[in-house]
Design an enzyme around this catalytic site. Structure first.
Site, PDB file in Angstrom:
ATOM      1  N   HIS A  58       0.820  -1.232   0.000  1.00 50.50           N
ATOM      2  CA  HIS A  58       0.000   0.000   0.000  1.00 50.50           C
ATOM      3  C   HIS A  58       0.846   1.271   0.000  1.00 50.50           C
ATOM      4  O   HIS A  58       0.301   2.370  -0.060  1.00 50.50           O
ATOM      5  CB  HIS A  58      -0.940   0.030   1.208  1.00 50.50           C
ATOM      6  CG  HIS A  58      -1.957  -1.067   1.202  1.00 50.50           C
ATOM      7  ND1 HIS A  58      -2.783  -1.310   0.124  1.00 50.50           N
ATOM      8  CD2 HIS A  58      -2.283  -2.011   2.140  1.00 50.50           C
ATOM      9  CE1 HIS A  58      -3.568  -2.349   0.402  1.00 50.50           C
ATOM     10  NE2 HIS A  58      -3.275  -2.794   1.603  1.00 50.50           N
ATOM     11  N   ASP A  80      -2.783 -10.547  -2.463  1.00 50.67           N
ATOM     12  CA  ASP A  80      -3.376 -10.059  -1.223  1.00 50.67           C
ATOM     13  C   ASP A  80      -4.819  -9.640  -1.532  1.00 50.67           C
ATOM     14  O   ASP A  80      -5.112  -9.172  -2.632  1.00 50.67           O
ATOM     15  CB  ASP A  80      -2.571  -8.862  -0.715  1.00 50.67           C
ATOM     16  CG  ASP A  80      -3.027  -8.396   0.661  1.00 50.67           C
ATOM     17  OD1 ASP A  80      -2.381  -8.787   1.661  1.00 50.67           O
ATOM     18  OD2 ASP A  80      -4.021  -7.641   0.739  1.00 50.67           O
ATOM     19  N   HIS A 135      -6.488  -7.173  -0.589  1.00 48.76           N
ATOM     20  CA  HIS A 135      -6.620  -5.735  -0.835  1.00 48.76           C
ATOM     21  C   HIS A 135      -5.841  -5.356  -2.097  1.00 48.76           C
ATOM     22  O   HIS A 135      -4.813  -5.964  -2.394  1.00 48.76           O
ATOM     23  CB  HIS A 135      -6.048  -4.925   0.342  1.00 48.76           C
ATOM     24  CG  HIS A 135      -6.708  -5.189   1.653  1.00 48.76           C
ATOM     25  ND1 HIS A 135      -6.262  -6.166   2.510  1.00 48.76           N
ATOM     26  CD2 HIS A 135      -7.771  -4.604   2.252  1.00 48.76           C
ATOM     27  CE1 HIS A 135      -7.035  -6.178   3.599  1.00 48.76           C
ATOM     28  NE2 HIS A 135      -7.963  -5.234   3.466  1.00 48.76           N
ATOM     29  N   ASP A 164      -4.879 -12.757   3.472  1.00 52.17           N
ATOM     30  CA  ASP A 164      -6.073 -12.218   4.136  1.00 52.17           C
ATOM     31  C   ASP A 164      -7.365 -12.485   3.358  1.00 52.17           C
ATOM     32  O   ASP A 164      -8.437 -12.095   3.807  1.00 52.17           O
ATOM     33  CB  ASP A 164      -5.906 -10.725   4.449  1.00 52.17           C
ATOM     34  CG  ASP A 164      -5.340  -9.927   3.298  1.00 52.17           C
ATOM     35  OD1 ASP A 164      -5.142 -10.490   2.200  1.00 52.17           O
ATOM     36  OD2 ASP A 164      -5.089  -8.718   3.484  1.00 52.17           O
TER      37      ASP A 164
HETATM   38 ZN   LIG Z   1      -4.419  -7.137   2.573  1.00 53.15          ZN
END
Ligand SMILES: [Zn+2]
Length: 350
Positions: free
Chosen positions: A126, A168, A170, A256
């Protein structure tokens, strides 16, 4: 069966600790190690030690203003970068070893034509060039972008054609921002529908810009998607990877998306991670993998399944996989069709 090269030391378990309850905490390392032991994988692992780097090495990736800002915060620790992202008095240690590991093991994977998986923290995908990426409200636990650092180290050595696969749950908004206008990196990012999850970017029409047009690929899964939805994409990903024909594969490995890992609404089981791992191995390229998210059962079950496939183990732990509710499945299939229509302008995909 073959052995798997994992990079880990307790430097990632003993440093970078939150002051209050936080999902990104040192206990994640214990969960991952316990999972590997419980699934009988320890005898298939060659352990490598992390390598210490220097903060200034991230200037390959991040703007000087941001790096100076982080250095200042490291001096003031404990403190917070934002409401999601903390810095503790020992964060500097974890960061130095993440940096050195990302740079040196990416090069080692390339030079040896090998595969290395770094189990490290904090995560990185991120973090954009100047911190928060693409207008995100926070940096989502990330300080420096480890996978981007790996990619730039290779580019500096003249390697061209780097495929980054980010699974991931996200969107890897930092990585997308950093490589959005280049064709030296193809980013394939598989994540939960960004209309429903932080960082709220990573839509299918974010395809890259200028020379990078066609090289930024977002694969979007509706909430409640299971293994069956993910597997819809395996042929597409393989087709893209083969046509791009990278010299090196880099992987942002987040666990996740495992059902009930805690932060997302994907419903993967071990089958998803076993399958992703098989797909990555089948590309048969030098590969460097770095841990991103995964906070609970994803580390205890998903990560071992991923490693088991790297070790070419049979599928002892893989059941039938998770089935997505019919309405969601048809939504996922329609997103798949729309995405293929967009990608067909650049690649032969189906
Ligand atoms: Zn994540």
């Amino acid at each position: 069966m073959s052995n798997v090269n994992l990079i880990y030391s307790d430097v990632f378990r003993l440093n970078h600790s939150p002051r209050v309850r936080h999902p990104e905490n040192p206990g994640r390392m214990r969960r991952a190690l316990t999972g590997l032991a419980r699934h009988g994988l320890k005898s298939f692992i060659n352990w490598y030690l992390p390598i210490e780097g220097e903060i200034d090495e991230v200037l390959k990736v991040h703007a000087k203003g941001y790096v100076d800002y982080v250095k200042d915060l490291l001096n003031k620790a404990p403190c917070d970068i934002d409401p999601d992202t903390y810095i503790s008095s020992t964060t500097l240690n974890a960061l130095k070893y993440s940096i050195g590991t990302a740079i040196n093991y990416a090069l080692k994977a390339y030079n040896d034509r090998g595969m290395y998986f770094a189990i490290l923290r904090p995560p990185g995908h991120h973090a954009g060039r100047g911190g928060k990426a693409l207008g995100a409200l926070t940096q989502g636990f990330c300080i420096f972008n480890n996978i981007a650092l790996a990619a730039f180290s290779l580019i500096e050595r003249g390697v061209s054609g780097i495929l980054i696969i980010d699974f991931d749950a996200h969107h890897g908004n930092g990585t997308q921002e950093i490589f959005y206008e280049t064709d030296q990196v193809m980013l394939i990012d598989i994540h939960q529908d960004p209309r429903t999850l932080y960082p709220f970017t990573g839509r299918i029409n974010e395809i890259g810009l200028g020379r990078g047009e066609g090289y930024n690929i977002n694969i979007v899964l509706p909430p409640l998607s299971g293994d069956d939805v993910l597997s819809l994409w395996f042929n597409t990903i393989t087709d893209l990877a083969k046509q791009y024909s990278p010299e090196v594969v880099l992987v942002s490995a987040g666990f996740d998306g495992f059902a009930n890992d805690g932060l997302t609404e994907l419903r993967y089981t071990v089958k998803a991670f076993y399958g992703l791992s098989k797909l990555i191995s089948s590309l048969n390229k030098p590969t460097f993998i770095v841990l991103e998210g995964g906070y609970g059962i994803g580390l205890e079950e998903g990560l071992p399944a991923f490693v088991a496939a790297l070790a070419s183990m049979e599928e002892p732990m893989v059941g039938g996989g998770s089935r997505t509710p019919p309405g969601i499945l048809s939504e996922a299939m329609s997103i798949h069709r729309e995405t293929i229509a967009i990608l067909s302008k650049y690649w032969r995909v189906k």
